[in-house]
Design an enzyme around this catalytic site. Structure first.
Site, PDB file in Angstrom:
ATOM      1  N   SER A 155       0.904  -1.240  -0.060  1.00 21.48           N
ATOM      2  CA  SER A 155      -0.025   0.091  -0.065  1.00 21.48           C
ATOM      3  C   SER A 155       1.074   1.241   0.050  1.00 21.48           C
ATOM      4  O   SER A 155       2.203   1.165   0.472  1.00 21.48           O
ATOM      5  CB  SER A 155      -0.910  -0.036   1.227  1.00 21.48           C
ATOM      6  OG  SER A 155      -1.457   1.170   1.560  1.00 21.48           O
ATOM      7  N   TYR A 169      -2.465  -0.610  10.518  1.00 23.40           N
ATOM      8  CA  TYR A 169      -2.378  -1.078   9.032  1.00 23.40           C
ATOM      9  C   TYR A 169      -0.938  -0.701   8.279  1.00 23.40           C
ATOM     10  O   TYR A 169      -0.011  -1.297   7.710  1.00 23.40           O
ATOM     11  CB  TYR A 169      -3.240  -0.406   8.361  1.00 23.40           C
ATOM     12  CG  TYR A 169      -3.306  -0.544   6.806  1.00 23.40           C
ATOM     13  CD1 TYR A 169      -4.223  -1.829   6.448  1.00 23.40           C
ATOM     14  CD2 TYR A 169      -3.026   0.310   6.010  1.00 23.40           C
ATOM     15  CE1 TYR A 169      -4.038  -2.115   4.976  1.00 23.40           C
ATOM     16  CE2 TYR A 169      -3.160   0.060   4.399  1.00 23.40           C
ATOM     17  CZ  TYR A 169      -3.772  -1.149   4.045  1.00 23.40           C
ATOM     18  OH  TYR A 169      -3.911  -1.622   2.859  1.00 23.40           O
TER      19      TYR A 169
HETATM   20  N1  LIG Z   1      -8.823  -1.107  -1.182  1.00 21.99           N
HETATM   21  C1  LIG Z   1      -8.006  -0.195  -0.974  1.00 21.99           C
HETATM   22  O1  LIG Z   1      -7.840   1.248  -0.812  1.00 21.99           O
HETATM   23  C2  LIG Z   1      -6.504  -0.540  -0.758  1.00 21.99           C
HETATM   24  C3  LIG Z   1      -5.407   0.240  -1.017  1.00 21.99           C
HETATM   25  C4  LIG Z   1      -4.094  -0.069  -0.896  1.00 21.99           C
HETATM   26  C5  LIG Z   1      -3.673  -1.543  -0.708  1.00 21.99           C
HETATM   27  N2  LIG Z   1      -4.919  -2.214  -0.645  1.00 21.99           N
HETATM   28  C6  LIG Z   1      -4.661  -3.885  -0.393  1.00 21.99           C
HETATM   29  O2  LIG Z   1      -4.965  -4.599  -1.341  1.00 21.99           O
HETATM   30  C7  LIG Z   1      -5.277  -6.000  -1.150  1.00 21.99           C
HETATM   31  C8  LIG Z   1      -6.654  -6.365  -1.518  1.00 21.99           C
HETATM   32  O3  LIG Z   1      -7.417  -5.533  -0.657  1.00 21.99           O
HETATM   33  P1  LIG Z   1      -9.201  -5.131  -1.111  1.00 21.99           P
HETATM   34  O4  LIG Z   1      -9.354  -3.655  -1.362  1.00 21.99           O
HETATM   35  O5  LIG Z   1      -9.420  -5.827  -2.367  1.00 21.99           O
HETATM   36  O6  LIG Z   1      -9.969  -5.566  -0.098  1.00 21.99           O
HETATM   37  P2  LIG Z   1     -11.267  -6.597   0.231  1.00 21.99           P
HETATM   38  O7  LIG Z   1     -12.136  -6.256  -1.073  1.00 21.99           O
HETATM   39  O8  LIG Z   1     -11.972  -6.505   1.493  1.00 21.99           O
HETATM   40  O9  LIG Z   1     -10.647  -7.855  -0.094  1.00 21.99           O
HETATM   41  C9  LIG Z   1      -9.876  -8.518   1.118  1.00 21.99           C
HETATM   42  C10 LIG Z   1      -9.509 -10.014   0.637  1.00 21.99           C
HETATM   43  O10 LIG Z   1      -8.738 -10.312   1.790  1.00 21.99           O
HETATM   44  C11 LIG Z   1      -9.360 -11.673   2.093  1.00 21.99           C
HETATM   45  N3  LIG Z   1      -9.092 -11.890   3.430  1.00 21.99           N
HETATM   46  C12 LIG Z   1      -9.237 -11.130   4.569  1.00 21.99           C
HETATM   47  N4  LIG Z   1      -8.919 -11.478   5.788  1.00 21.99           N
HETATM   48  C13 LIG Z   1      -8.460 -12.817   5.329  1.00 21.99           C
HETATM   49  C14 LIG Z   1      -7.983 -13.960   6.055  1.00 21.99           C
HETATM   50  N5  LIG Z   1      -7.877 -13.950   7.230  1.00 21.99           N
HETATM   51  N6  LIG Z   1      -7.817 -15.111   5.501  1.00 21.99           N
HETATM   52  C15 LIG Z   1      -7.862 -15.309   4.164  1.00 21.99           C
HETATM   53  N7  LIG Z   1      -8.225 -14.226   3.428  1.00 21.99           N
HETATM   54  C16 LIG Z   1      -8.698 -13.233   3.903  1.00 21.99           C
HETATM   55  C17 LIG Z   1     -10.810 -11.466   2.018  1.00 21.99           C
HETATM   56  O11 LIG Z   1     -11.397 -13.054   1.867  1.00 21.99           O
HETATM   57  P3  LIG Z   1     -12.941 -13.302   2.510  1.00 21.99           P
HETATM   58  O12 LIG Z   1     -13.752 -13.456   1.327  1.00 21.99           O
HETATM   59  O13 LIG Z   1     -12.508 -14.351   3.143  1.00 21.99           O
HETATM   60  O14 LIG Z   1     -13.266 -12.013   3.288  1.00 21.99           O
HETATM   61  C18 LIG Z   1     -10.964 -10.677   0.746  1.00 21.99           C
HETATM   62  O15 LIG Z   1     -11.066 -11.576  -0.304  1.00 21.99           O
HETATM   63  C19 LIG Z   1      -4.939  -5.710   0.548  1.00 21.99           C
HETATM   64  O16 LIG Z   1      -3.815  -6.267   0.779  1.00 21.99           O
HETATM   65  C20 LIG Z   1      -5.054  -4.498   0.809  1.00 21.99           C
HETATM   66  O17 LIG Z   1      -4.234  -3.981   2.168  1.00 21.99           O
HETATM   67  C21 LIG Z   1      -6.132  -1.900  -0.889  1.00 21.99           C
END
Ligand SMILES: NC(=O)c1ccc[n+]([C@@H]2O[C@H](COP(=O)([O-])OP(=O)(O)OC[C@H]3O[C@@H](n4cnc5c(N)ncnc54)[C@H](OP(=O)(O)O)[C@@H]3O)[C@@H](O)[C@H]2O)c1
Length: 269
Positions: free
Chosen positions: A138, A151
């Site tokens: 991130s 985070y």
């Molecule tokens: N969205 C943003 O603004 C943003 C910005 C920068 C970086 N990121 C990074 O991008 C990545 C993806 O995030 P996203 O935005 O796509 O969020 P998201 O839509 O909430 O997706 C998160 C994913 O992580 C999985 N997950 C969470 N806890 C878990 C666990 N304990 N074991 C296995 N799987 C787990 C969830 O699976 P379940 O189906 O099991 O819940 C879901 O598939 C993350 O690493 C996040 O930090 C996001």
């Protein structure tokens, strides 16, 4: 040149906003996916919606029981040529008002799980003629941001882990990369966080932007990729002259605290 159709990719967080966009881009190119997440129903839905034949791997990566499930299932899913550590969670709020178990939840999911999974798969990845590890970090893995202490700590750690491993494996066939999205439109971002980004003038990318960046990174094998301007510039300035960013963010602190509140609200940034 990347031979997409020869790749077998284990993608964590496959059911999330960014995960689904990545899964679609890779499946369209002929990659065979091992879709990892906690929810079997969502994983199966995604598996059947994608072109090609894919696998699912159910397990909560933040618990010992979930990791055991994953460990038990991995041998039947090998070989793996690509690991994308994308699963992530956050907790937004000032530290004293976050739940005590947020510390473990965030660090286990964002930092320890990628370390553990990488260690599990490394012997197999090293057997491949070319193999790839991408850790999704991130902007907040380079910039400490108020009300995001857990985070930021997890993503700073992930960036350090990735850089060290990249250097450790430079004499091998395993390419280790770090991808840093900025704020992205995924379901986990609460209304408060969306409001905070709007008030601060922070752009929120669609998940497809992150997926395209990942494809470009895998094609070019760039060790580090930061998405978005001015975020990538601020990350560099923070590295070289952190006091400048201290001063800039001090001016935004009241706004950040107004939206973050005194309670933990789940979001990913
Ligand atoms: N969205 C943003 O603004 C943003 C910005 C920068 C970086 N990121 C990074 O991008 C990545 C993806 O995030 P996203 O935005 O796509 O969020 P998201 O839509 O909430 O997706 C998160 C994913 O992580 C999985 N997950 C969470 N806890 C878990 C666990 N304990 N074991 C296995 N799987 C787990 C969830 O699976 P379940 O189906 O099991 O819940 C879901 O598939 C993350 O690493 C996040 O930090 C996001």
């Amino acid at each position: 040149m990347m031979q997409w159709q020869q790749q077998r990719c284990l993608l964590t967080g496959a059911t999330g906003g960014i995960g689904q966009a990545i899964a679609r881009r890779l499946a369209d190119r002929g990659v065979t996916l091992i879709l990892q997440g906690r929810d079997e129903v969502s994983l199966k839905r995604l598996q059947h919606a994608l072109p090609g034949d894919h696998h699912i791997l159910v397990g909560d990566l933040s618990t010992a029981q979930g990791r055991q499930m994953v460990e038990d299932a991995i041998p039947a899913l090998l070989p793996v040529t690509m690991l994308i550590n994308n699963a992530g969670v956050s907790a937004v709020g000032d530290l004293e008002h976050l739940a005590a178990d947020d510390i473990e939840r965030v660090m286990q999911t964002n930092l320890l799980a990628p370390m553990w999974l990488t260690q599990q798969l490394l012997p197999d990845l090293k057997q491949q003629s070319q193999a790839y590890i991408v850790n999704v970090g991130s902007t907040f893995g380079s910039i400490g941001f108020a009300c995001h202490s857990l985070y930021c700590a997890s993503k700073f750690g992930l960036r350090g882990f990735t850089e060290a491993l990249h250097r450790e494996l430079q004499d091998s066939s395993v390419h280790v990369m770090y991808l840093a999205p900025r704020a992205t439109q995924t379901a986990i971002n609460s209304e408060q966080v969306i409001g905070m980004n709007a008030a601060l003038g922070n752009t929120m990318d669609p998940p497809a932007v992150v997926a395209e960046a990942l494809i470009e990174q895998l094609s070019s094998l760039r060790a580090r990729k930061f998405i978005g301007f001015p975020e990538k510039l601020f990350a560099r300035i923070n590295g070289a002259f952190p006091y400048l960013v201290d001063n800039a963010l001090a001016k935004k602190l009241a706004t950040i605290k107004r939206f973050a509140g005194q309670h933990s609200v789940e979001s990913n940034l």
